[in-house]
Structure formats: C-alpha cells, structure tokens
Write an enzyme that holds these catalytic residues in place. Structure first.
Site, PDB file in Angstrom:
ATOM      1  N   GLU A  97      91.850 -15.168  53.952  1.00  0.00           N
ATOM      2  CA  GLU A  97      91.146 -14.151  53.162  1.00  0.00           C
ATOM      3  C   GLU A  97      89.649 -14.449  53.097  1.00  0.00           C
ATOM      4  O   GLU A  97      88.835 -13.537  53.150  1.00  0.00           O
ATOM      5  CB  GLU A  97      91.732 -14.049  51.748  1.00  0.00           C
ATOM      6  CG  GLU A  97      93.090 -13.362  51.699  1.00  0.00           C
ATOM      7  CD  GLU A  97      93.047 -11.904  52.168  1.00  0.00           C
ATOM      8  OE1 GLU A  97      91.962 -11.288  52.164  1.00  0.00           O
ATOM      9  OE2 GLU A  97      94.107 -11.393  52.569  1.00  0.00           O
ATOM     10  N   TYR A 146      88.609  -9.159  44.615  1.00  0.00           N
ATOM     11  CA  TYR A 146      89.493  -8.749  45.706  1.00  0.00           C
ATOM     12  C   TYR A 146      90.304  -9.938  46.226  1.00  0.00           C
ATOM     13  O   TYR A 146      91.534  -9.876  46.369  1.00  0.00           O
ATOM     14  CB  TYR A 146      88.698  -8.113  46.877  1.00  0.00           C
ATOM     15  CG  TYR A 146      89.544  -8.103  48.116  1.00  0.00           C
ATOM     16  CD1 TYR A 146      90.575  -7.177  48.247  1.00  0.00           C
ATOM     17  CD2 TYR A 146      89.427  -9.096  49.090  1.00  0.00           C
ATOM     18  CE1 TYR A 146      91.437  -7.212  49.325  1.00  0.00           C
ATOM     19  CE2 TYR A 146      90.290  -9.149  50.175  1.00  0.00           C
ATOM     20  CZ  TYR A 146      91.293  -8.198  50.281  1.00  0.00           C
ATOM     21  OH  TYR A 146      92.160  -8.256  51.341  1.00  0.00           O
ATOM     22  N   ASP A 175      91.267  -3.367  49.948  1.00  0.00           N
ATOM     23  CA  ASP A 175      90.206  -3.643  50.922  1.00  0.00           C
ATOM     24  C   ASP A 175      89.808  -2.306  51.560  1.00  0.00           C
ATOM     25  O   ASP A 175      90.254  -1.237  51.123  1.00  0.00           O
ATOM     26  CB  ASP A 175      90.668  -4.683  51.957  1.00  0.00           C
ATOM     27  CG  ASP A 175      91.741  -4.128  52.893  1.00  0.00           C
ATOM     28  OD1 ASP A 175      92.201  -2.985  52.665  1.00  0.00           O
ATOM     29  OD2 ASP A 175      92.110  -4.834  53.843  1.00  0.00           O
TER      30      ASP A 175
END
Ligand code: SF4
Length: 338
Positions: free
Chosen positions: A39, A122, A140
């Site tokens: 990520e 996020y 996203d």
C-alpha cells in the site's frame, strides 16, 4: 448497489481477481507486513512499476523486523526510481515504530494505524480491511470511479467525494470488507477503466446507473484542469579521474536525503552547457539545465563524494538525476570535453 450486486461482485472477484505478489493465495491469511508495504509503494505509483520493487524489498527484508534493522542508505537505494522519497523515509520510521512500540506486529484498527508514520486515512483503511478483515471504507481512485458510475453522481470532483464516501460507506459489508475493497479496486483497474469501461463483461452492470444512461466514461465528472506550473533549475556534472561529484540532498524538501548531482556550481571550473532534462513531478514540471566540467587536479576537494562514473547506476540516484547523469555521459561520449 444492492445486496445482490455486492454478491455478484464478490463472486466475480473470487474467480477473476488479479494475482498480485502481495496478495495471499490459497486461503492463507494475509501478511500485514506485505499488505502495508504494497500500500505504501502503490501510493501514486502503478501496480506494474511497484511489482519488481516489492519483490526486491520482500526478498531482502522478509518481515517488518528485518526492514526496521536495515541501514537507511540501503533502503533509500532500493527505493531509488520509485519516486516520492518521503515515502521511503516514512517506511523506515514506520517499520521501526512497529517494532519499538507494537512488539513487531501491526496494530489492527484504523485509529492506531494512522498514528504510525506515513499512514494516512486511506492506507489505514486499506490495511485494516485487507490485512485484518476489519470493516473499513476504502476509497482509492479506482473505487471512486466505480462508485461515481454506479450511481451516476452528477456532482463534479472534488466536491463529489462527499457523496462518493457516503455511498461507499453504505455499500461496505460488515463481513468480507477486505475482499469487497479489493474487488472494487480490481473492477476499476481491469473492467471499469477510465476511458473505455468493458461494461459487457462487468458483474454489476445490471445495477449501474451510468451504464443505463449509455455514456459511463463521462463519470466521474471532473473539475476543469489547472495547468501545472513549470520550474527551472540547474545541475552540475563535475568529473575528475573517472569519477563524478555527488552530493546528499538536504533531508527535507524535494528528493530529500537522496544522492544527487549538485544544483549549484560546486567549484570554479570551465562549465559547458550539455542540454536540458525535463521531469514532471505531481505539482510542477521541472526543466534542469545540465552543465559539465572536468577537473584535472582539484586543489581543495569540493563538498560531496567522488563516485566512479562507470558505477553510476549503483548510486541510487532518483529518476531526475539518473536522467541527467545519462545525458552527461552521452554528451561527453559525443565529444566535447569540459
Ligand atoms: Fe463500470 Fe460499466 Fe460496470 Fe458500470 S457497468 S460499473 S460503468 S464497467
């Protein structure tokens, strides 16, 4: 999206999901270290670009304790070329915090994850959902597009994000939040693509408002584009005895902490212009003019380190300076000597 649509999406994902090196296979539990690393690497970077870096990092540092113990220099060098170097510095700070403050295990809820360096809302949601199966709303760019289309959201970005979040929240199931998030991401990446969505292959087309309208690619509606400002700078290639002078950039700011060519004249010399290199960063475009010179016998050594020109590829230069180095080498091989 109804319960049926969610089910259709999850069934499609079970069969057609992308095989990615950071994803668990064969019902194995996900490894939070690999989920986190992927990520961070994927922030503003494509899957294709990330894959080889991810393989190298996990080959060298297979778990968070190994990464936390790695020398800064080595990590920065492995990161070179991936861009956004603050991520690499935060990556190390985060690995060390996980080891020092959490006994080497990533915390499993969004609030605790967000207190770690380099983890924003996020990324915290993605790790909580994907690595730990927590219910978290993960949005996203791919998910944003899919939701804007499913609901034909008529507001423009960025204002539309409020409604997109509310819709995404309503859609996220209590169970399987990790699979749901990844299914939405995969749908956006492989079928509901920005320019030509393949609606005839889409598992949720029966529930899609944009598909019914007939021009799904117009969503999400965008704000008119602002032009990217242009900046200019200079870089200096100073050669002596088969070596080039490199400096370390200041820790804060653009490409902070990375090895680079000097951006001010490091010494008096007969500088010759060797062209220019363009590079586009997120918020601006940069044109760097390159100046080259050769020193026969440096009186006082300039500040920096002499690096063998033939091993310049191992210096871990960020892309902008790697381009400048390639240009300097091509220029000097073409004839003119400073
Ligand atoms: Fe996207 Fe088309 Fe599927 Fe709607 S039907 S979600 S526009 S691919």
């Amino acid at each position: 999206m109804s319960v049926d649509a969610r089910q259709a999406l999850l069934c499609w994902y079970a069969v057609d999901k992308r095989r990615l090196p950071w994803r668990a296979e064969n019902n194995e539990p996900p490894d939070p270290y690999r989920v986190w690393l992927s990520e961070i690497m994927l922030q503003q970077t494509t899957v294709a670009a990330v894959k080889p870096y991810f393989e190298r990092f996990t080959g060298r540092w297979p778990n968070v304790a190994a990464l936390a113990a790695a020398p800064d220099d080595e990590v920065m060098r492995e990161w070179a070329g991936l861009g956004y170097y603050a991520r690499a510095r935060n990556l190390l700070a985060c690995a060390r915090a996980v080891v020092a403050d959490h006994g080497g295990r990533f915390p499993d809820d969004e609030a605790a994850l967000m207190r770690l360096p380099g983890i924003g809302p996020y990324t915290a949601a993605a790790i909580a959902a994907i690595a730990f199966g927590r219910r978290a709303v993960v949005i996203d760019g791919n998910v944003e597009r899919v939701i804007a289309r499913l609901h034909a959201i008529a507001t423009r970005l960025p204002a539309a994000r409020v409604e997109i979040r509310a819709r995404a929240d309503a859609l996220t199931p209590q169970e399987d939040a990790g699979d749901f998030a990844q299914a939405m991401m995969d749908l956006g990446a492989t079928i509901c693509t920005p320019r030509s969505p393949a609606c005839h292959r889409c598992p949720v087309s029966a529930w899609c408002a944009a598909f019914r309208e007939g021009v799904p690619e117009r969503y999400p509606l965008k704000a008119p584009k602002a032009t990217r400002p242009r900046r200019e700078g200079e870089a200096y290639w100073l050669e002596h005895d088969g070596q080039v002078l490199l400096v370390r950039r200041p820790p804060k700011g653009l490409l902070g902490g990375m090895r680079a060519l000097p951006t001010e004249p490091p010494t008096e010399a007969r500088w010759r212009e060797a062209g220019a290199v363009e590079h586009v960063f997120t918020h601006f475009a940069l044109t760097m003019t390159l100046r080259c010179a050769r020193l026969e016998a440096p009186a006082a050594p300039p500040v920096g380190e002499w690096w063998p020109v033939e091993r310049i590829g191992e210096a871990g230069l960020p892309t902008l300076f790697a381009k400048l180095a390639a240009r300097a080498i091509a220029w000097r091989e073409a004839g003119p000597e400073g």
